[in-house]
Every structure is written in structure tokens, then in C-alpha cells.
Write a protein that holds these residues in place. Structure first.
Motif, PDB file in Angstrom:
ATOM      1  N   GLY A  32       5.842 -14.399  -3.295  1.00 28.08           N
ATOM      2  CA  GLY A  32       4.955 -14.339  -1.914  1.00 28.08           C
ATOM      3  C   GLY A  32       4.111 -15.849  -1.744  1.00 28.08           C
ATOM      4  N   TYR A  33       4.559 -16.848  -2.624  1.00 24.80           N
ATOM      5  CA  TYR A  33       4.051 -17.983  -2.237  1.00 24.80           C
ATOM      6  C   TYR A  33       4.109 -18.444  -0.714  1.00 24.80           C
ATOM      7  N   THR A  34       3.194 -19.258  -0.314  1.00 31.02           N
ATOM      8  CA  THR A  34       3.207 -19.262   1.004  1.00 31.02           C
ATOM      9  C   THR A  34       4.074 -20.592   1.320  1.00 31.02           C
ATOM     10  N   ARG A  35       4.276 -21.040   2.392  1.00 32.19           N
ATOM     11  CA  ARG A  35       4.817 -22.351   2.805  1.00 32.19           C
ATOM     12  C   ARG A  35       4.132 -23.473   2.083  1.00 32.19           C
ATOM     13  N   LYS A  36       2.782 -23.255   2.397  1.00 35.92           N
ATOM     14  CA  LYS A  36       1.762 -24.446   1.933  1.00 35.92           C
ATOM     15  C   LYS A  36       1.945 -24.540   0.404  1.00 35.92           C
ATOM     16  N   GLN A  37       1.974 -23.246  -0.144  1.00 37.23           N
ATOM     17  CA  GLN A  37       1.984 -23.547  -1.747  1.00 37.23           C
ATOM     18  C   GLN A  37       3.601 -23.864  -2.213  1.00 37.23           C
ATOM     19  N   LEU A  38       4.513 -23.925  -1.498  1.00 40.51           N
ATOM     20  CA  LEU A  38       5.794 -24.180  -1.902  1.00 40.51           C
ATOM     21  C   LEU A  38       5.778 -26.084  -1.722  1.00 40.51           C
ATOM     22  N   ASP A  39       5.123 -26.047  -0.240  1.00 38.05           N
ATOM     23  CA  ASP A  39       5.136 -27.758  -0.175  1.00 38.05           C
ATOM     24  C   ASP A  39       4.486 -28.278  -1.040  1.00 38.05           C
ATOM     25  N   GLU A  40       3.272 -27.822  -1.878  1.00 33.74           N
ATOM     26  CA  GLU A  40       2.539 -28.309  -2.850  1.00 33.74           C
ATOM     27  C   GLU A  40       3.480 -28.537  -3.863  1.00 33.74           C
ATOM     28  N   LEU A  41       4.229 -27.534  -4.452  1.00 33.06           N
ATOM     29  CA  LEU A  41       4.946 -27.933  -5.335  1.00 33.06           C
ATOM     30  C   LEU A  41       6.305 -28.802  -5.078  1.00 33.06           C
ATOM     31  N   THR A  42       6.652 -29.130  -3.949  1.00 33.54           N
ATOM     32  CA  THR A  42       7.655 -29.910  -3.729  1.00 33.54           C
ATOM     33  C   THR A  42       6.901 -31.349  -3.873  1.00 33.54           C
ATOM     34  N   GLU A  43       5.550 -31.565  -3.324  1.00 34.60           N
ATOM     35  CA  GLU A  43       4.792 -32.865  -3.396  1.00 34.60           C
ATOM     36  C   GLU A  43       4.825 -33.201  -4.864  1.00 34.60           C
ATOM     37  N   LYS A  91      13.593 -35.733  -6.739  1.00 36.76           N
ATOM     38  CA  LYS A  91      13.674 -35.846  -5.201  1.00 36.76           C
ATOM     39  C   LYS A  91      13.469 -34.879  -4.265  1.00 36.76           C
ATOM     40  N   GLY A  92      13.423 -33.653  -4.755  1.00 35.66           N
ATOM     41  CA  GLY A  92      13.019 -32.598  -3.924  1.00 35.66           C
ATOM     42  C   GLY A  92      13.257 -31.168  -4.727  1.00 35.66           C
TER      43      GLY A  92
END
Ligand code: ASP
Length: 582
Positions: free
Chosen positions: A326-337, A347-348
Motif C-alpha cells: 500500500g505504499y503511496t507513490r510518494k513513499q516509493l519516491d522517497e525510497l528511490t531518493e 542508480k534507481g
């Protein structure tokens, strides 16, 4: 004694008793006709009570001059309180004051002497003697005391002898710079402070001491890193005529004993894992095993589907975050960052959501269909609701990066609970590690560590593959101790020094005494040292080791209370034969 009781001692069954107390004024509450004083010492707080009309007028007068942290001596009678305080062990009683003497006054302290103080770090360190009056800091040092006592009790029970080794020595290589001390009597010459008592404890084995320990200060002049102290304490140990297994079980016993006696905890099984497996399964040689989240290697299911990031990678590897689909887009972006930060260096990040309806949604849907994504999920035994996180690239770097991500995600999920403890032994460390800057091999532990006999022949051809009889104990993702079986013959020690780039002459000059000793009947031996400050802070559930050290240094290596290091006089320098550079 100036007192009959401490401030933590009186209870309801002491009512009507005449008592003498001493301590510091924590607080004064003056309600006009009624006046209360909280009197504090290291044992607790007792409430004192005075009443207009009933108490002597001169007493009230003195009481009204009291300020915070005044030191007083009172005489009085224990009485039952009308309004009781069940948060204080002494909360059922108060002492009706019959005499009050000020033993010393106090300036207003620069911060409040409370559990939660308003003092910042710098201020607390400058007035550390006041900071040490606060309960949490005092309790940390009491815990440390208990740990030291129990360490001694355990080791003494096993016939270990505590021996003090010198502090003014010459360099012992533990991989840091030495602190040096100029010798007045030998102008131009210097002692080094021990980075550890390593060579001395080995010499004690040659002497036949057989089982040695010492709770000992060590000194390492390392670059600034948060929460490192230039001087720190080790529980340093060495044993003769033992195998690696004997050492591991003896010191697992020590840690168990400490958990039991200090915290009342029965430590769970302490698994053994090889360094190679630790890196493969956790991307770290000090894995946090309070939670699982082991790595799965995915080359087999990831490669050959046209996704270049996977196809070009040496290793595709992932973790499964339970219940995180259920992680949101924002949470996944945070993990990517997070993984793209320079310190992490990926790299990603690729994710696969195992949706609760049994379908899959990923960031690589273009390259992988449902069946292929299901194959990834099978690798982890992932269930609907789980989230798979994948990194790809060069093997060692990718493992390390995923190791960091694993800790980060676990932190977010609250899996790194300070009150839960998981220990393990990491063993079979490589003997050597390559120093890319200096283009040479360094000892991974230290140069006295013995290679595994079966790997010695690799020393010529594949030095990086030689494993050592070296081990670390890891607790909650922190290395708390490390040691090894030692080399105990001159020839192997000489070979080791030459592999590390010492000329025979250099080796002889620095460590000739040890190699000489090996020629006089050195028994096989090995040992370990635990970082005592860190161990105490883990037991205390704290992030920082500072409050487990009475007078610590700050992150710049300074003691701001005594203002050290500091310059010395010309005369002193001259006496030492030291010229300051202009
Ligand atoms: N002297 C080592 C250290 O300080 C410990 C040991 O090998 O016993 O890490």
C-alpha cells in the motif's frame, strides 16, 4: 554520617520517626502558610514540609532563602502525606522540618536538573558535573558500573586474571592513528598510547597466564565521526590452548550473563554466520537480525527480458517488505531518493507491488508480464499485500546499498525496537582487504590474526580469498566485539608482515619483541575485545554512547569542561625538546 537516611528511603512505615536528611534543593513551593521543599540526592526525592504557625518562624525564614541546588541538612519527623504521589517511591510520606541548616549555597544552574532538561548538548557538557546530577545520566553510569561488576564476576568465575598493561607504549596497529606523548627524558622520542593492549595480551599468553582480561582504556586518533570517542573502553580478553569455538562459546556466555544479571533477559540463540553469507543475505558484516527481510538474488528471473538495467547488472537482488504494497507513490519516491543518495550510491529502485487481489503492479511492467512478476514474488514467498524492492548493479556495491535500504525500511516499519535484542556471530572474515588508495593489502582485523590453515596456500595467488579465523559479535546491527585466533609462530608472522608490505627490517623494528617471544614456546592462543561504552549504550537502549561515559569528549574531540586539548607553555615545550612550527 550527617544523615540517618537517604532521600530515596523513607516509607509509610517510617511515620513518626525522627530523621536527618541531606541533599540538594530540587524545588521549593511556597503557598504562603504552607511551604514544601523537594530534597534530592542520588537515591531519590523526599518532600519536606513547613507550616506557618506550627514550624519555628526562623526555620521558615531560612527556608524562604533557599534556591535551587542549595545543599542542606534537615532534621524532622516523618509524617503521612495528605495528598500522596504514587509516582515517587517516597510519595506516601513527607518530613516535617524541625531544623534546617544550609551547608552550601548554589548559583542558579545553567539548565534545569530534571529528567528532561532545557540544556543543550554544549551547555550540558560544559557543566557536566551538574548534568551528572540528572537521573537519566546517573542511571546510565550506574548501568555501566553494574555491567563492569558482572563482567568481572563472570570472567573471574572462569579463572580469568585481570592484568593491567602499560599506557605509555609504542604503536599497536588497529588501523587508526596513534596518540603520542613526548618523552622528556628521551628528547625527540615519543611514546604511543595503546590503540588496544593487543601485543601485551599476546605476550601474557606466552608468559603462561592462559586467561587474561582487562577493562581498559584504548586511544585512537581517528577522523571525526558522530559518536566516536578518541578514548574509549574495551573488555579485552585473551585465552591460550583454545579453539575458535571455545572462544565463541566463552564470550557468548559473557553476553548472556550480562543480559541475565543486568537486564533480566534470557538472550535467544546466537546464530553463527560466515562473513560471505552475511554479505550475501544482508549486504552487511553487521546485520541487524531483530527482523528477517533477507536478500533474494534474482538474476535468474530478472535477466533476458530486455530490461537493460537488469541485463547489464552483475547482480539483481531484492528484499520483501511485508505488508507494504500500500505504499503511496510518494513513499516509493522517497525510497528511490534514499537509495540514490551519494552515500548509498544506487542508480534507481525497482518495485513490485503484490496487490491484495493477487495481481502485480511494478515499475517495470513494460518488460515483465504478470507471470514473470509472479516468479519474482515466488522467490520471496511473497504474499498479497507485500512490496518487493529491487536493486541492480555491481555485486558488492549493490549488496551494500540494499543493506542500507533494508535498515531504512525496517526503521520505517518500527522493526528496530530498542527493547528487543538479537545477537549473532559473524565469522570467517577475509584476512586481507585491498586498499585502493595505497594499492596495497591491509589486515582486515589486525596483522596478528591467523589465516585459516586450509587457505594459507592462497596467500601467494589470491590473497583476497584467504579467510581468517576472525569473528565479530553483532548485537542489533552494531558490532560490539571482535577478535581472532592469533598467529603464534615467527615464520607465519613474518610472512604476514611481508604480505602487508613491511620490509623485514621494519617488521623487526616495530614488532621484533613479539616475534622474538614467539620463539620461546608461544602457546596457540586467541581472544576478543568488546567495545564497553557501546555495549552499555545498547543495554541502556540509547543511540549515543556519551551518557555512558562520565566525562566524554565532544564530536571535535574536545573536553569543553576542562577545555582540552590546550596549548602548553614555551618552557614546557622546551623541556620536551619540541619546537613549534612558526
Ligand atoms: N585488539 C582487537 C581490537 O581492538 C581485539 C582482538 O583482536 O582481541 O579490535
Amino acid at each position: 554520617m550527617l544523615r540517618t537516611h537517604t532521600c530515596g528511603e523513607l516509607r509509610i512505615n517510617n511515620v513518626n520517626k525522627k530523621v536527618l536528611l541531606t541533599g540538594w534543593v530540587q524545588r521549593l513551593r511556597d503557598k504562603g502558610s504552607l511551604l514544601w521543599i523537594d530534597l534530592r540526592d542520588r537515591y531519590g526525592i523526599t518532600q519536606l514540609f513547613l507550616e506557618e504557625g506550627k514550624s519555628d518562624a526562623s526555620l521558615l525564614q531560612i527556608a524562604r532563602t533557599l534556591g535551587r541546588e542549595f545543599v542542606v541538612k534537615v532534621e524532622g519527623t516523618v509524617a503521612e502525606r495528605i495528598s500522596k504521589n504514587d509516582k515517587l517511591p517516597t510519595g506516601e510520606i513527607e518530613v516535617k522540618v524541625t531544623s534546617l541548616e544550609i551547608l552550601n549555597t548554589s548559583k542558579v544552574p545553567p539548565f534545569t536538573i530534571e529528567d528532561e532538561t532545557d540544556g543543550g548538548d554544549d551547555l550540558r557538557m560544559k557543566y557536566r558535573y551538574l548534568d551528572l546530577r540528572r537521573n537519566p545520566v546517573r542511571e546510565s553510569l550506574q548501568l555501566r558500573h553494574k555491567m563492569a561488576q558482572q563482567t568481572r564476576a563472570y570472567l573471574d568465575g572462569l579463572n580469568f586474571i585481570e592484568v593491567e598493561t602499560p599506557v605509555l607504549i609504542k604503536s599497536t596497529p588497529e588501523g587508526a592513528r596513534d596518540f603520542v606523548v613526548p618523552s622528556r627524558m628521551n628528547p625527540g622520542e615519543f611514546y604511543a598510547l595503546p590503540q588496544s593492549p593487543q601485543t601485551f595480551k599476546q605476550l601474557l599468553m606466552v608468559s603462561g597466564f592462559d586467561r587474561y582480561y582487562q577493562i581498559v582504556k584504548c586511544f585512537r586518533d581517528e577522523d571525526l565521526r558522530a559518536d566516536r570517542q578518541p578514548e574509549f573502553t574495551q573488555i579485552d580478553c585473551e585465552m591460550a590452548f583454545v579453539t575458535q569455538e571455545d572462544i565463541l562459546s566463552t564470550f557468548e556466555g559473557l553476553i548472556r550473563h550480562l543480559f541475565k544479571t543486568v537486564k533480566g533477559i534470557e538472550l535467544k540463540e546466537v546464530p553463527h554466520i560466515s562473513y560471505a553469507d552475511a554479505m550475501k543475505q544482508y549486504g552487511s558484516d553487521k546485520p541487524d537480525t531483530r527482523f528477517e527481510m533477507k536478500f533474494e538474488e534474482l538474476n535468474e528471473v530478472a535477466k533476458g527480458k530486455g530490461f537493460m538495467v537488469f541485463d547489464d547488472a552483475q547482480l539483481v537482488v531484492g528484499i520483501c517488505a511485508k505488508g507494504c504494497a500500500g505504499y503511496t507513490r510518494k513513499q516509493l519516491d522517497e525510497l528511490t531518493e534514499f537509495v540514490k543518495k551519494p552515500q548509498i550510491g544506487a542508480k534507481g529502485l525497482v518495485y513490485i507491488r503484490c496487490e491484495t487481489n493477487g495481481t502485480y503492479k511494478s515499475s517495470v511492467d513494460k518488460f515483465f508480464d504478470e507471470i514473470e512478476l509472479a516468479r519474482f514474488a515466488q522467490k520471496f514467498n511473497a504474499e498479497p499485500g507485500d512490496l518487493i524492492l529491487i536493486l541492480a548493479g555491481e555485486k558488492d556495491k549493490t549488496r551494500k546499498a540494499l543493506g542500507e535500504l533494508r535498515l531504512h525500511v525496517a526503521g520505517q516499519l518500527g522493526l528496530r525496537d530498542k527493547n528487543k535484542f538479537a545477537a549473532l556471530w559473524v565469522r570467517d572474515f577475509p584476512l586481507l582487504e585491498w586498499d585502493e588508495e595505497l594499492k596495497k593489502w591491509n589486515a582486515m582485523h589486525h596483522p596478528f590474526t591467523s589465516p585459516k590453515p586450509e587457505d594459507i596456500q592462497l596467500l601467494e595467488t589470491n590473497p583476497g580469498d584467504v579467510r581468517a579465523n576472525a569473528y565479530d559479535m553483532v548485537l542489533n546491527g552494531t558490532e560490539i566485539g571482535g577478535g581472532s585466533i592469533r598467529i603464534h609462530d615467527r615464520a607465519t608472522q613474518q610472512l604476514m608482515f611481508s604480505k602487508l608490505g613491511f620490509t623485514d627490517e621494519e617488521a623487526k623494528k616495530q614488532f621484533g619483541f613479539l616475534m622474538d617471544a614467539f620463539e620461546y614456546g608461544a602457546p596457540p592462543h586467541g581472544g576478543i575485545a568488546f567495545g564497553f561504552d557501546r555495549l552499555c549504550s545498547l543495554f541502556g537502549g540509547a543511540d549515543s554512547i556519551r551518557d555512558f561515559i562520565a566525562f566524554p569528549k565532544n564530536n571535535a574531540g574536545r573536553d569543553v569542561m576542562i577545555d582540552s586539548p590546550s596549548t602548553i607553555s614555551e618552557a614546557q615545550l622546551k623541556e620536551l625538546g619540541i619546537k613549534m612550527r612558526e
